[in-house]
Design a protein around this motif. Structure first.
Motif, mmCIF file in Angstrom:
data_model
loop_
_atom_site.group_PDB
_atom_site.id
_atom_site.type_symbol
_atom_site.label_atom_id
_atom_site.label_comp_id
_atom_site.label_asym_id
_atom_site.label_seq_id
_atom_site.Cartn_x
_atom_site.Cartn_y
_atom_site.Cartn_z
ATOM 1 N N LYS A 1 0.863 -1.180 0.000
ATOM 2 C CA LYS A 1 0.000 0.000 0.000
ATOM 3 C C LYS A 1 0.903 1.235 0.000
ATOM 4 O O LYS A 1 1.850 1.312 0.793
ATOM 5 N N LYS B 1 0.893 5.249 0.733
ATOM 6 C CA LYS B 1 0.204 6.455 1.209
ATOM 7 C C LYS B 1 0.504 7.574 0.216
ATOM 8 O O LYS B 1 1.655 7.980 0.050
ATOM 9 N N ASP C 1 -3.437 5.320 -1.573
ATOM 10 C CA ASP C 1 -4.432 5.988 -0.718
ATOM 11 C C ASP C 1 -4.029 7.446 -0.509
ATOM 12 O O ASP C 1 -3.232 7.762 0.364
ATOM 13 N N ASN D 1 -5.865 9.797 0.642
ATOM 14 C CA ASN D 1 -6.704 10.432 1.671
ATOM 15 C C ASN D 1 -7.487 11.620 1.120
ATOM 16 O O ASN D 1 -7.436 12.735 1.658
ATOM 17 N N GLU E 1 -7.858 3.730 -2.912
ATOM 18 C CA GLU E 1 -8.439 4.042 -1.592
ATOM 19 C C GLU E 1 -8.658 5.549 -1.443
ATOM 20 O O GLU E 1 -7.717 6.334 -1.618
ATOM 21 N N ASP E 2 -9.884 5.929 -1.101
ATOM 22 C CA ASP E 2 -10.220 7.322 -0.814
ATOM 23 C C ASP E 2 -9.536 8.315 -1.752
ATOM 24 O O ASP E 2 -8.851 9.245 -1.309
ATOM 25 N N ASN F 1 -11.622 4.450 4.232
ATOM 26 C CA ASN F 1 -11.722 4.571 5.697
ATOM 27 C C ASN F 1 -12.075 6.017 6.040
ATOM 28 O O ASN F 1 -11.888 6.473 7.162
ATOM 29 N N HIS G 1 -7.925 -0.966 8.174
ATOM 30 C CA HIS G 1 -7.190 0.295 8.255
ATOM 31 C C HIS G 1 -6.266 0.293 9.472
ATOM 32 O O HIS G 1 -6.533 -0.389 10.460
HETATM 33 MG MG MG Z 1 -6.954 5.156 4.054
#
Ligand code: MG
Ligand code: GKR
Length: 418
Positions: A187, A189, A217, A219, A242-243, A265, A316
Motif C-alpha cells: 500500500k 500512502k 491511498d 486520503n 483508496e479514498d 476509511n 485500516h
Molecule cells: Mg486510508
C-alpha cells in the motif's frame, strides 16, 4: 468477573517524518494503554488513540467501571453511552473521516471492549479469537505500508529509512520492508506529492514487485477528475484505489467509471454511513478498524454487512503498538469475510509496550497467538519509558499540518487540492 480498578497510561513512541495529505508525522505518535484490573488478579489490556481530546472522554468513563462484570459487554456499552451522552471527540488529523457522537462512543467503547475480552480470555484460558467464534484462518496477512518521507525530523539526524521522495527511493523502502517482513501486497500512502509523481511511484513498484497487489491511498487529496485520470492510467495495476476524493457523492462519481474497486476509511466510518454509500455504489471495499468501528464484535458485524452487499473488507491502521496489533490479528482471524491483506504501521515503530516475541511477521503474516486472551504481556518498564516520553514530548494531539508548516511555511492540507 468484576473490574476492581482501571489504569489508563498515555504513551508516546518515536515516529519517522512520514508524509500524507495533511502534512507530516511529528517526532512522536501518541497512544493510550488501558489495564482493566479484575478479581482474581486477572488483567485485561487495551490500546487506542492518545490525543488529549480522546483521553478526556475515556477518563469520564473510568470511575463508572468499578464493579462491572467484564462478560457484560452490552452493559459496558450502556455505561459508555450514558456517560458520554452527546460528547464528540474530534481528531485533528482528519484522516479517518468525520467525527460524531456515535463514532466517539464506538471509539471509547472499543478500548474497554478489547480489554474486557482480553480479561475474559485470561479467565477462561482461551485466546480472544475463540471468544469471537473461532479461527477462520491461522495467520493474518498484512501489506507493506509505504510512505513518502523526509530523511529526518527538524534538527535531527537522518533516520534509518532516509529520504523517500523519488520512485527509486520508494522501491528501496519497499525492498527493505519486504525483505524484513515478507509482505506480499503493498500500500502506498499518497496525497503527499503531485499525482503524476505518485503514479510513477506505483509503476516503479509494479515493475520491481511483479505479482504483489498494489494500492494507493491519497486520503481524498484529488478532485473527481484527477481520480478518474489516475484510475484510467493505473487500470490493471491497482488492486484497489483508496479514498481518492472526498465524500460519498465524489466517490460514487469515480466508482461509476473506475475499473478497480474504490476502498474507504474516510467516507464510511460508522454504521450510519453504510446505507447511503452502498446505495450510491460509492465503495467496493470498506476498511474496518476496531478502534473506531466499535470494537472487535462490531468489526465482525461490519464484515457480515459488507458480505451481504458483496462489498469487500480490508483493515485500516494508524500508528500503533503491539496491543492494537494483537487485537487486529485476533479479530481478523475470526472474520471469514476479510478479503484483503490488512494495513499496519508496525514496521515504522521501533519500541513497544509489550514483551517481545508474541507477534512475529513471517511471509507478511502474523500467526494468531494461542495463549489466553490477546496472547501478549505488558512490559512494565517499557510502558513506564513510553509514558515518560509522553510527558517529555509535550504533544497532546496529532497535528501533521502545523508540524509540516515548520518545513514548508506556506503548506496547506491537500484535501481535494489536486
Ligand atoms: Mg486510508
Ligand atoms: O499515518 O499518515 C498516516 C495515515 O495517513 C493514517 O493516518 C490514515 O488514517 O492510514 C490511514 C489511512 O489509510 O487513511
Amino acid at each position: 468477573m468484576k473490574i476492581v480498578g482501571v489504569v489508563l497510561t498515555p504513551v508516546a513512541f518515536s515516529d519517522p517524518p512520514l508524509l500524507n495529505a495533511m502534512g507530516v508525522h511529528e517526532p512522536f505518535a501518541l497512544r493510550s494503554v488501558v489495564e482493566l484490573r479484575c478479581e482474581d488478579g486477572v488483567v485485561g489490556l487495551g490500546e487506542s488513540y492518545g490525543d488529549l481530546a480522546f483521553l478526556d472522554q475515556v477518563r469520564k468513563v473510568l470511575p463508572e467501571l468499578a464493579g462491572h462484570d467484564v462478560f457484560d459487554l452490552p452493559g459496558l456499552r450502556r455505561i459508555v453511552t450514558r456517560v458520554l451522552g452527546g460528547a464528540v471527540f474530534a481528531d485533528e488529523h482528519g484522516l479517518t473521516g468525520g467525527f460524531s457522537v456515535s463514532k466517539t462512543i464506538a471509539s471509547v467503547y472499543s478500548l474497554f471492549e478489547v480489554a474486557s475480552m482480553d480479561a475474559q480470555g485470561h479467565y477462561l484460558g482461551r485466546p480472544v479469537v475463540d471468544l469471537l467464534g473461532g479461527r477462520a484462518r491461522d495467520e493474518v496477512d498484512f501489506s507493506a505500508y509505504l510512505f513518502y518521507k523526509y530523511g529526518s525530523h527538524l534538527n535531527a539526524e537522518q533516520d534509518v529509512w532516509g529520504e523517500v521522495l523519488t520512485p527509486e527511493a520508494l522501491v528501496g523502502e519497499a525492498k527493505r520492508m519486504i525483505d524484513r517482513y515478507g509482505f506480499k501486497s503493498i500500500k502506498l500512502k499518497g496525497g503527499a506529492l503531485e499525482p503524476d509523481h505518485e503514479m510513477d511511484g506505483i509503476r516503479a513498484l509494479a515493475e520491481a514487485f511483479p505479482g504483489h497487489p498494489l494500492r494507493i491511498d491519497p486520503n481524498a487529496a484529488w478532485t473527481v477528475e484527477t481520480s478518474l485520470r489516475v484510475a484510467k492510467e493505473l487500470e490493471g495495476v491497482l488492486e484497489y484505489l483508496e479514498d481518492p476524493t472526498p465524500g460519498i457523492d465524489g466517490m460514487a462519481k469515480v466508482a461509476e467509471q473506475a475499473s478497480m474497486p474504490l476502498a474507504t476509511n474516510m467516507c464510511v466510518v460508522r454504521f450510519e454511513d453504510i446505507e447511503p454509500a452502498f446505495r450510491a455504489r460509492a465503495v467496493g471495499v470498506v476498511l474496518s478498524d476496531h478502534h473506531f468501528w466499535g470494537g472487535l464484535r462490531d468489526t465482525q458485524a461490519l464484515s457480515k454487512t459488507c458480505e451481504a452487499f458483496d462489498v469487500g473488507l480490508s483493515m485500516h491502521s494508524n500508528s500503533h503498538l503491539g496491543i492494537s496489533l494483537a487485537a487486529m490479528v485476533h479479530v481478523a482471524a475470526a472474520t471469514p469475510h476479510l478479503t484483503y491483506a490488512c494495513d499496519t504501521h508496525w514496521p515504522w515503530r521501533s519500541v513497544d509496550v509489550i514483551a517481545p516475541g508474541a507477534l512475529e511477521f513471517r511471509g507478511g503474516a502474523v500467526a494468531v497467538p494461542d495463549k489466553p486472551g490477546l496472547g501478549i504481556e505488558l512490559d512494565p518498564d517499557a510502558l513506564a519509558r513510553a509514558h515518560e516520553d509522553y510527558v517529555r514530548c509535550g504533544q497532546t494531539k496529532r497535528d501533521d499540518v502545523t508540524y509540516m508548516r515548520k518545513f514548508v511555511p506556506s503548506f496547506e492540507p491537500n484535501t481535494a487540492r489536486w
